[in-house]
Every structure is written in C-alpha cells, then in structure tokens.
Design a protein around this motif. Structure first.
Motif, short mmCIF file in Angstrom:
data_model
loop_
_atom_site.label_atom_id
_atom_site.label_comp_id
_atom_site.label_asym_id
_atom_site.label_seq_id
_atom_site.Cartn_x
_atom_site.Cartn_y
_atom_site.Cartn_z
N ALA A 108 -27.40 -11.65 25.09
CA ALA A 108 -26.89 -10.35 26.01
C ALA A 108 -25.08 -10.58 26.16
O ALA A 108 -25.02 -9.36 25.90
CB ALA A 108 -27.94 -10.26 27.20
N ALA A 109 -24.72 -11.61 26.88
CA ALA A 109 -23.38 -11.63 27.60
C ALA A 109 -22.74 -11.88 26.61
O ALA A 109 -21.76 -11.41 26.60
CB ALA A 109 -23.41 -12.99 28.49
N ALA A 168 -18.73 -9.43 22.61
CA ALA A 168 -17.78 -8.98 21.76
C ALA A 168 -17.99 -8.00 21.30
O ALA A 168 -16.82 -6.81 20.63
CB ALA A 168 -19.24 -9.50 20.01
N SER A 169 -18.65 -6.99 22.23
CA SER A 169 -18.58 -5.45 21.84
C SER A 169 -16.97 -5.09 22.42
O SER A 169 -16.62 -4.09 21.97
CB SER A 169 -19.71 -4.53 22.58
OG SER A 169 -19.99 -5.35 24.01
N PHE A 170 -16.54 -5.95 23.59
CA PHE A 170 -15.41 -5.36 24.19
C PHE A 170 -14.43 -6.07 23.64
O PHE A 170 -12.86 -5.38 23.33
CB PHE A 170 -14.97 -5.81 25.73
CG PHE A 170 -16.04 -5.09 26.76
CD1 PHE A 170 -15.90 -4.04 26.71
CD2 PHE A 170 -16.89 -5.51 26.87
CE1 PHE A 170 -16.12 -2.81 27.58
CE2 PHE A 170 -17.59 -4.65 27.92
CZ PHE A 170 -17.53 -3.24 28.47
N VAL A 171 -14.57 -7.08 22.81
CA VAL A 171 -12.91 -8.22 22.15
C VAL A 171 -12.97 -8.00 20.91
O VAL A 171 -11.69 -7.85 20.30
CB VAL A 171 -13.96 -9.94 22.43
CG1 VAL A 171 -12.72 -10.13 21.67
CG2 VAL A 171 -13.56 -9.56 23.73
N LEU A 172 -14.09 -7.71 20.15
CA LEU A 172 -14.24 -7.68 18.72
C LEU A 172 -13.39 -5.66 17.94
O LEU A 172 -12.71 -5.86 16.74
CB LEU A 172 -15.65 -7.63 17.68
CG LEU A 172 -16.43 -9.26 17.77
CD1 LEU A 172 -17.85 -8.72 16.57
CD2 LEU A 172 -15.36 -9.76 17.28
N PRO A 173 -13.72 -4.81 18.50
CA PRO A 173 -12.36 -4.11 18.38
C PRO A 173 -10.90 -4.26 18.44
O PRO A 173 -10.30 -4.22 17.40
CB PRO A 173 -13.06 -2.50 19.08
CG PRO A 173 -14.54 -3.11 19.38
CD PRO A 173 -14.60 -4.88 19.85
#
Length: 326
Positions: free
Chosen positions: A41-42, A47-52
């Motif tokens: 989950a962490a 990844a949801s913040f960094v990947l874009p």
C-alpha cells in the motif's frame, strides 16, 4: 470477660475526594493487514504521486535528449525531408573550426565575467543592505527589482542606454567630452555590453541570497572576534566569508548554470549573434539565423548538455569539500 468492639468503619470517600488518575494516552492505532500488504500500500501511494511526474520528465526531457543526440549525427538542412548520416562529423567540425573556437572563447569569457561579477557585486550590496538604516526595505526591493524583470525588456532598455547616437550613456560621455564607443558594431564591445547588463540584472538575486546568509550568522561570534582585537577586514575574511561558504557554493552552482543558458538578453541586444554567440546562442543561430543546419545545431546542444553535466558534477564533487556547514 470484656468484649472488644471493632473499630468504626471510615466512610468511603466521595467521587470528588478521590485522587485523580493520570490520564491514559490513547494507544496508536495499528494498521490492519499483514506487513506485506502495508508495504504494498505504501509503494502504491508513492507510485501514484511519483509516476505521473516521472512520465512527464521522461517524455519532455529525456526522450528529446536522446532524439537530439541522433539528430546530431546527421547533415540535415532545416525543413528538409531528407538527411545524410555523417557520424561525428558535426562534432569534429565544431571542435576544430575557427568559428567553433571563437564560440568556446566567448562562452568562457561571458560565463566567468557574469558569474564572478554577479557574486562579487551581490556580496557587496548584501553587506551594505545588512546595515541598520532607515528605508532598508525600499533599498532591498530596488536592488532585487531588475532580477524579476523580463530579459527582453532589460535588453530593450540596454539598447537605448548604449546607443552611440542618442543613448543615455552617449549623452553623458558627450557632456564629459568623450565620444561614445560603437557598442553594437564592435563584436568585443558587444560582449562587454551584454556582460555589464547581465551582471546588473542578476546582482540583486545574489545580494538577496547573500543577505539571508549574513543574517544567519551568529553576531556573538563577530563580537568575540572584535573583543580579541580582530579588525573588520580580518573578521570578514576569517569569519564571515568562511561561514558564508554554503551560500557561496549555492550561488556558484545556480549562477554558473544560468549564465551558460543565458539567451533572451543576448538575443534581444544582438540578434545577429556577432560577438555574443555563446554555446546556446550559436545553436540557435545555426538553425534560425540563416544557415539552417539542424544537425550541426543539435551537436552544439549536446555539447552544451555535456558541459552543464560535467560542471555540475565537478562542483558537487570538489567544490563542496571546501564548504563549512557548521
């Protein structure tokens, strides 16, 4: 035989008389699930913040960089549908031709003069602005104002000031009995002119950063040095300047990178680039200034990228060792 009576029972204390129990801290709430699920989950949150953002950086920075390296191996007239692969021919021409050597020389002069001039003038202004005088807020804003102005606007003002016929500097020199130099026509004077304007524009930024560093120095250290008999000059060079080394290092990195990438001011003052053709300006001229050599321009851009990378790594590797953070 005398009977013994039990001692009287003391009444139970009321709720108001009972001693207060220490408040119990709430126990931290434990996350449900196994450690593996919590780790997953962490990572998903990360990844949801960094990947874009990483995808945007790759799409608009690294992909064009790789494509530009490929373009630099081509003899490609700008706008043409065909190109000829020539390998490292563009690089060999740039490093061996007389025009390429002239670009290196002017880039080195412009970078060294603007970086050194901006930092020295900025430190001088910061020392003056650090004194307690009336209206210091106004003077600080006045010094910093040129930095936030547009490079195009500053360039247009500079053209009026340095115009040898009706410019402000020409009129002042005419009153003093001197003739105004041909700042625009003479390539060497054009380089000197853009250096003066660039230093004036960026000195306020260095002054503001140095001022923050001066205000972070403990005054007790300077007072102790004065009590020990240190002169103001000795206190500045032995105490103040070493304590400003983190600020100096930061400004050295930022101003050096900015000077190597200076374009708008140079393009406005001297559109032809004659005399002020630094690396980035030469790359622009080779495409849009007449020759239309897109492959040669791409090679110069790759060289500029390598220079920026090497300079940054060298500063982080060697210059930072001289910095005192405590």
């Amino acid at each position: 035989m005398a009977s013994t009576s039990a001692p009287p029972r003391r009444p139970a204390p009321s709720r108001a008389e009972q001693p207060a129990r220490p408040s119990q801290r709430p126990r931290p709430r434990r996350l449900s699930g196994s450690p593996g699920r919590r780790t997953m989950a962490a990572w998903l949150t990360f990844a949801s913040f960094v990947l874009p953002n990483l995808a945007l950086i790759v799409a608009f920075t690294y992909v064009p960089l790789v494509q530009n390296i490929g373009f630099s191996t081509l003899d490609w007239p700008f706008g043409s549908d065909s190109a000829t692969r020539i390998g490292l021919g563009n690089y060999v021409e740039f490093f061996t031709s007389e025009s390429g050597q002239d670009v290196w020389r002017r880039t080195a002069i412009f970078t060294a003069a603007t970086v050194g001039g901006s930092m020295v003038l900025g430190l001088t202004l910061a020392l003056l602005l650090n004194s307690k005088v009336r209206g210091q807020g106004f003077f600080r804003a006045t010094v910093f104002a040129p930095y936030v102005l547009s490079g195009v606007g500053v360039g247009l003002v500079a053209l009026f000031v340095f115009n040898p016929t009706y410019g402000l500097l020409a009129q002042v020199m005419r009153v003093l009995g001197f003739a105004s130099p041909q700042w625009i026509l003479n390539p060497d004077l054009s380089l000197l002119m853009v250096i003066i304007v660039y230093v004036w524009k960026n000195a306020g930024y260095c002054a503001l950063v140095y001022l923050a560093g001066l205000q972070g120095i403990n005054q007790d250290v300077l007072d102790a040095a004065a009590l020990d008999g240190a002169s103001p000059a000795r206190g500045f060079f032995s105490i103040t300047l070493p304590l400003l080394s983190p600020t100096t290092f930061f400004l050295l990195v930022t101003t050096l990178l900015n000077s190597l990438q200076a374009f708008d001011l140079l393009r406005t003052i001297k559109p032809s680039g004659d005399g002020v053709n630094t690396l980035i300006f030469e790359s622009y001229i080779q495409v849009f200034g007449g020759p239309g050599r897109a492959g040669y321009s791409a090679a110069i851009s790759v060289v500029l990228f390598v220079v920026l990378l090497v300079v940054t790594l060298a500063q982080l590797r060697f210059v930072e060792k001289k910095v005192h953070y405590s």
